[in-house]
Design a protein around this motif. Structure first.
Motif, PDB file in Angstrom:
ATOM      1  N   SER A 105       0.841  -1.198   0.000  1.00 58.38           N
ATOM      2  CA  SER A 105       0.000   0.000   0.000  1.00 58.38           C
ATOM      3  C   SER A 105       0.873   1.245   0.000  1.00 58.38           C
ATOM      4  O   SER A 105       2.014   1.225   0.453  1.00 58.38           O
ATOM      5  N   SER A 106       0.295   2.335  -0.501  1.00 55.60           N
ATOM      6  CA  SER A 106       1.026   3.600  -0.561  1.00 55.60           C
ATOM      7  C   SER A 106       0.299   4.738   0.147  1.00 55.60           C
ATOM      8  O   SER A 106       0.862   5.812   0.330  1.00 55.60           O
ATOM      9  N   GLN A 107      -0.960   4.515   0.537  1.00 54.51           N
ATOM     10  CA  GLN A 107      -1.742   5.527   1.241  1.00 54.51           C
ATOM     11  C   GLN A 107      -2.601   4.851   2.308  1.00 54.51           C
ATOM     12  O   GLN A 107      -2.922   3.661   2.196  1.00 54.51           O
ATOM     13  N   VAL A 108      -2.973   5.611   3.320  1.00 55.87           N
ATOM     14  CA  VAL A 108      -3.977   5.158   4.279  1.00 55.87           C
ATOM     15  C   VAL A 108      -5.327   5.522   3.681  1.00 55.87           C
ATOM     16  O   VAL A 108      -5.697   6.689   3.615  1.00 55.87           O
ATOM     17  N   GLY A 109      -6.058   4.508   3.203  1.00 58.91           N
ATOM     18  CA  GLY A 109      -7.288   4.781   2.473  1.00 58.91           C
ATOM     19  C   GLY A 109      -6.988   5.191   1.048  1.00 58.91           C
ATOM     20  O   GLY A 109      -5.889   4.965   0.526  1.00 58.91           O
ATOM     21  N   CYS A 110      -7.973   5.805   0.381  1.00 54.69           N
ATOM     22  CA  CYS A 110      -7.802   6.209  -1.018  1.00 54.69           C
ATOM     23  C   CYS A 110      -8.831   7.280  -1.354  1.00 54.69           C
ATOM     24  O   CYS A 110      -9.934   7.280  -0.810  1.00 54.69           O
ATOM     25  N   SER A 111      -8.458   8.174  -2.262  1.00 54.81           N
ATOM     26  CA  SER A 111      -9.352   9.276  -2.633  1.00 54.81           C
ATOM     27  C   SER A 111     -10.061   9.059  -3.964  1.00 54.81           C
ATOM     28  O   SER A 111     -10.871   9.887  -4.378  1.00 54.81           O
ATOM     29  N   LEU A 112      -9.804   7.930  -4.648  1.00 54.72           N
ATOM     30  CA  LEU A 112     -10.252   7.804  -6.040  1.00 54.72           C
ATOM     31  C   LEU A 112     -11.633   7.205  -6.215  1.00 54.72           C
ATOM     32  O   LEU A 112     -12.202   7.271  -7.290  1.00 54.72           O
ATOM     33  N   THR A 113     -12.198   6.573  -5.210  1.00 56.57           N
ATOM     34  CA  THR A 113     -13.569   6.056  -5.201  1.00 56.57           C
ATOM     35  C   THR A 113     -13.905   5.153  -6.383  1.00 56.57           C
ATOM     36  O   THR A 113     -15.009   5.220  -6.926  1.00 56.57           O
ATOM     37  N   CYS A 114     -12.978   4.301  -6.804  1.00 59.14           N
ATOM     38  CA  CYS A 114     -13.294   3.308  -7.837  1.00 59.14           C
ATOM     39  C   CYS A 114     -14.387   2.384  -7.297  1.00 59.14           C
ATOM     40  O   CYS A 114     -14.315   1.922  -6.164  1.00 59.14           O
ATOM     41  N   GLY A 196      -4.542   5.880 -13.279  1.00 63.05           N
ATOM     42  CA  GLY A 196      -4.403   6.742 -14.449  1.00 63.05           C
ATOM     43  C   GLY A 196      -4.284   8.207 -14.101  1.00 63.05           C
ATOM     44  O   GLY A 196      -5.243   8.966 -14.244  1.00 63.05           O
ATOM     45  N   VAL A 197      -3.096   8.618 -13.652  1.00 63.43           N
ATOM     46  CA  VAL A 197      -2.815  10.028 -13.371  1.00 63.43           C
ATOM     47  C   VAL A 197      -1.841  10.496 -14.442  1.00 63.43           C
ATOM     48  O   VAL A 197      -0.627  10.311 -14.322  1.00 63.43           O
ATOM     49  N   ALA A 198      -2.382  11.087 -15.518  1.00 61.58           N
ATOM     50  CA  ALA A 198      -1.587  11.367 -16.715  1.00 61.58           C
ATOM     51  C   ALA A 198      -0.354  12.222 -16.416  1.00 61.58           C
ATOM     52  O   ALA A 198       0.749  11.940 -16.901  1.00 61.58           O
ATOM     53  N   LYS A 199      -0.527  13.248 -15.602  1.00 61.05           N
ATOM     54  CA  LYS A 199       0.584  14.154 -15.291  1.00 61.05           C
ATOM     55  C   LYS A 199       1.739  13.407 -14.644  1.00 61.05           C
ATOM     56  O   LYS A 199       2.914  13.633 -14.969  1.00 61.05           O
ATOM     57  N   MET A 200       1.428  12.502 -13.734  1.00 61.06           N
ATOM     58  CA  MET A 200       2.477  11.799 -13.008  1.00 61.06           C
ATOM     59  C   MET A 200       3.070  10.643 -13.818  1.00 61.06           C
ATOM     60  O   MET A 200       4.216  10.243 -13.596  1.00 61.06           O
ATOM     61  N   ILE A 201       2.310  10.105 -14.765  1.00 57.91           N
ATOM     62  CA  ILE A 201       2.887   9.139 -15.701  1.00 57.91           C
ATOM     63  C   ILE A 201       3.973   9.829 -16.525  1.00 57.91           C
ATOM     64  O   ILE A 201       5.054   9.284 -16.759  1.00 57.91           O
ATOM     65  N   ARG A 202       3.695  11.066 -16.929  1.00 53.82           N
ATOM     66  CA  ARG A 202       4.707  11.844 -17.651  1.00 53.82           C
ATOM     67  C   ARG A 202       5.910  12.134 -16.755  1.00 53.82           C
ATOM     68  O   ARG A 202       7.060  12.123 -17.213  1.00 53.82           O
ATOM     69  N   ARG A 225     -15.702   3.993 -18.375  1.00 55.80           N
ATOM     70  CA  ARG A 225     -14.636   4.200 -17.401  1.00 55.80           C
ATOM     71  C   ARG A 225     -15.008   5.293 -16.398  1.00 55.80           C
ATOM     72  O   ARG A 225     -14.692   5.199 -15.214  1.00 55.80           O
ATOM     73  N   ASN A 226     -15.677   6.345 -16.874  1.00 56.07           N
ATOM     74  CA  ASN A 226     -16.165   7.382 -15.962  1.00 56.07           C
ATOM     75  C   ASN A 226     -17.094   6.789 -14.904  1.00 56.07           C
ATOM     76  O   ASN A 226     -17.095   7.206 -13.743  1.00 56.07           O
ATOM     77  N   GLU A 227     -17.879   5.812 -15.329  1.00 55.54           N
ATOM     78  CA  GLU A 227     -18.889   5.222 -14.459  1.00 55.54           C
ATOM     79  C   GLU A 227     -18.267   4.464 -13.290  1.00 55.54           C
ATOM     80  O   GLU A 227     -18.775   4.515 -12.168  1.00 55.54           O
ATOM     81  N   ILE A 228     -17.169   3.764 -13.547  1.00 58.82           N
ATOM     82  CA  ILE A 228     -16.577   2.939 -12.495  1.00 58.82           C
ATOM     83  C   ILE A 228     -15.306   3.535 -11.902  1.00 58.82           C
ATOM     84  O   ILE A 228     -14.887   3.145 -10.810  1.00 58.82           O
ATOM     85  N   MET A 229     -14.704   4.509 -12.605  1.00 55.40           N
ATOM     86  CA  MET A 229     -13.453   5.129 -12.144  1.00 55.40           C
ATOM     87  C   MET A 229     -13.551   6.643 -12.354  1.00 55.40           C
ATOM     88  O   MET A 229     -13.176   7.161 -13.410  1.00 55.40           O
ATOM     89  N   SER A 234     -11.143  13.454 -15.284  1.00 58.80           N
ATOM     90  CA  SER A 234     -10.064  14.444 -15.405  1.00 58.80           C
ATOM     91  C   SER A 234      -8.810  13.874 -16.055  1.00 58.80           C
ATOM     92  O   SER A 234      -7.854  14.600 -16.325  1.00 58.80           O
ATOM     93  N   ASN A 235      -8.809  12.568 -16.297  1.00 66.24           N
ATOM     94  CA  ASN A 235      -7.673  11.895 -16.945  1.00 66.24           C
ATOM     95  C   ASN A 235      -8.251  10.899 -17.949  1.00 66.24           C
ATOM     96  O   ASN A 235      -8.193   9.681 -17.739  1.00 66.24           O
ATOM     97  N   ASN A 236      -8.830  11.428 -19.042  1.00 68.82           N
ATOM     98  CA  ASN A 236      -9.530  10.539 -19.961  1.00 68.82           C
ATOM     99  C   ASN A 236      -8.561   9.678 -20.766  1.00 68.82           C
ATOM    100  O   ASN A 236      -7.339   9.817 -20.684  1.00 68.82           O
ATOM    101  N   LEU A 237      -9.127   8.781 -21.564  1.00 69.21           N
ATOM    102  CA  LEU A 237      -8.303   7.806 -22.269  1.00 69.21           C
ATOM    103  C   LEU A 237      -7.344   8.464 -23.259  1.00 69.21           C
ATOM    104  O   LEU A 237      -6.207   8.008 -23.419  1.00 69.21           O
ATOM    105  N   ALA A 238      -7.768   9.527 -23.898  1.00 69.60           N
ATOM    106  CA  ALA A 238      -6.870  10.219 -24.846  1.00 69.60           C
ATOM    107  C   ALA A 238      -5.659  10.782 -24.122  1.00 69.60           C
ATOM    108  O   ALA A 238      -4.518  10.663 -24.592  1.00 69.60           O
ATOM    109  N   ALA A 239      -5.892  11.386 -22.948  1.00 62.50           N
ATOM    110  CA  ALA A 239      -4.783  11.933 -22.159  1.00 62.50           C
ATOM    111  C   ALA A 239      -3.864  10.819 -21.679  1.00 62.50           C
ATOM    112  O   ALA A 239      -2.631  10.972 -21.652  1.00 62.50           O
ATOM    113  N   LEU A 240      -4.449   9.683 -21.298  1.00 63.67           N
ATOM    114  CA  LEU A 240      -3.638   8.564 -20.818  1.00 63.67           C
ATOM    115  C   LEU A 240      -2.821   7.935 -21.941  1.00 63.67           C
ATOM    116  O   LEU A 240      -1.654   7.559 -21.740  1.00 63.67           O
ATOM    117  N   VAL A 241      -3.415   7.824 -23.118  1.00 61.15           N
ATOM    118  CA  VAL A 241      -2.672   7.302 -24.272  1.00 61.15           C
ATOM    119  C   VAL A 241      -1.455   8.176 -24.556  1.00 61.15           C
ATOM    120  O   VAL A 241      -0.341   7.687 -24.766  1.00 61.15           O
TER     121      VAL A 241
END
Length: 357
Positions: A105-114, A196-202, A225-229, A234-241
């Motif tokens: 684990s890297s955090q206590v809990g999570c903020s992403l609500t998947c 999928g955090v595009a900025k940090m992948i870069r 993907r919006n529905e479940i994640m 804010s980090n759509n598939l085009a940005a992630l690609v």
């Protein structure tokens, strides 16, 4: 109070020099911290009493401790760790014939609500410090040696939290783990899994990171993907690609896609076609199709074996390198997406009492 454990050997040497102590004292302190794993500065018996008192005046050790352990029928070991501030995280030791893998684990809990993940139903209380992540790995490594007579071969950041939202501490922990003064593990045996955090992948690309990268995809169009994640908004598939291609340009490291199959949601031939299109847009060397593991708060179901086989066969026929990842530790809620599941209510009560830092 600052923790002594977050200091590198070089930083400890500089500290000793600034305190007019011999430089070799730093190595002694470092060995007490990482080789002997002490949780009490006063136990550092080869230091003078005056130096021990000065260290205790300025620093704490803040070690992580094992709070509870469960062992699965398949040999998987799930541990609940307690931190110095009484928060909890979970980590898993996954044994196979060829590997001993720590899922950390890297955090206590999570903020992403998947919506399919137990940790996603908890608040993010705070990021783990680098030394806490290292402690977590070291404790699982001890379990590996005690149970199997071997040290860890691999580490995956697939436990509680989003590692790229705790970038600085995660990378510092990896630096310690891969250091000759640490575990000496190759970065190629460490995988960061991101929602999928595009900025940090870069940023990983800019930093020439040598770790492996896995994207938790789970749906190959933005609507689903919006529905479940929600992070996809804010980090759509085009940005992630774009970000994944940039990461590859900088590091020449292929990425992996993780794709949990949900019955009636992302397991159709159309879904497979969308996955194939994304697969061909990025330097992806593998798609891990993952069995869904049920959690209390979600209503998803796992497809039957025939539907899973057909989905896999369709991908294979279209020249996708695909592998079915079978769940490990499901009977102790240690499988993918289940961490903190059994203790969710208890842990939520503790976490909701704290404000995120």
């Amino acid at each position: 109070m600052k923790t002594l454990r977050e200091h590198t050997l070089e930083e400890l040497e500089a500290l000793m020099v600034s305190w007019n102590e011999p430089k070799f004292r730093a190595k002694q302190i470092y060995e007490w911290i990482w080789d002997k794993y002490t949780n009490d500065i006063q136990q550092m018996s080869n230091l003078s009493k005056a130096l021990r008192e000065k260290l205790a005046e300025h620093f704490a050790l803040n070690t992580v401790a094992v709070d509870h352990v469960q062992t699965s029928s398949d040999g998987t070991v799930k541990s609940r760790f307690v931190l110095h501030d009484k928060h909890f995280i979970e980590g898993v030791l996954i044994p196979t014939e060829k590997r001993l893998t720590a899922c950390v684990s890297s955090q206590v809990g999570c903020s992403l609500t998947c919506k399919f993940c137990a940790t996603g139903y908890m608040k993010r209380v705070r990021n783990l410090e680098a030394q806490e992540i290292v402690d977590e790995v070291m404790l699982i490594n001890e379990q590996a040696f005690k149970s199997f007579g071997k040290h860890l071969t691999n580490i995956v950041f697939m436990g509680m939290g989003e590692p790229l939202l705790n970038y600085k501490n995660v990378m510092k922990a990896i630096e310690q783990i891969t250091s000759p003064d640490g575990m000496g593990m190759s970065p190629r045996r460490i995988t960061l899994s991101t929602a999928g955090v595009a900025k940090m992948i870069r940023q990983l690309g800019d930093d020439q990171s040598r770790v492996k990268l896995a994207l938790s995809l789970h749906a190959a169009n933005d609507k689903k993907r919006n529905e479940i994640m929600p992070i996809n908004e804010s980090n759509n598939l085009a940005a992630l690609v774009d970000a994944l291609n940039y990461f590859y340009q900088c590091t020449k490291t292929h990425v992996t896609f993780e794709y949990i199959l949900f019955k009636g949601f992302n397991d159709s031939e159309k879904d497979a076609d969308e996955l194939i299109r994304i697969y061909r847009k990025v330097p992806c060397d593998l798609v891990n199709v993952i069995e869904y593991n049920p959690i209390d708060n979600a209503q998803f179901e796992k497809p039957d074996e025939q539907a899973t086989d057909e989905f896999m066969a369709y991908l294979t026929a279209h020249k996708v390198n695909v592998r079915l990842r079978h769940s490990r530790g499901k009977d102790i809620d240690a499988a993918c997406g289940q961490l903190a599941n059994v203790n969710l209510r208890t842990m939520e009560e503790k976490l909701n009492m704290q404000e995120p830092s």
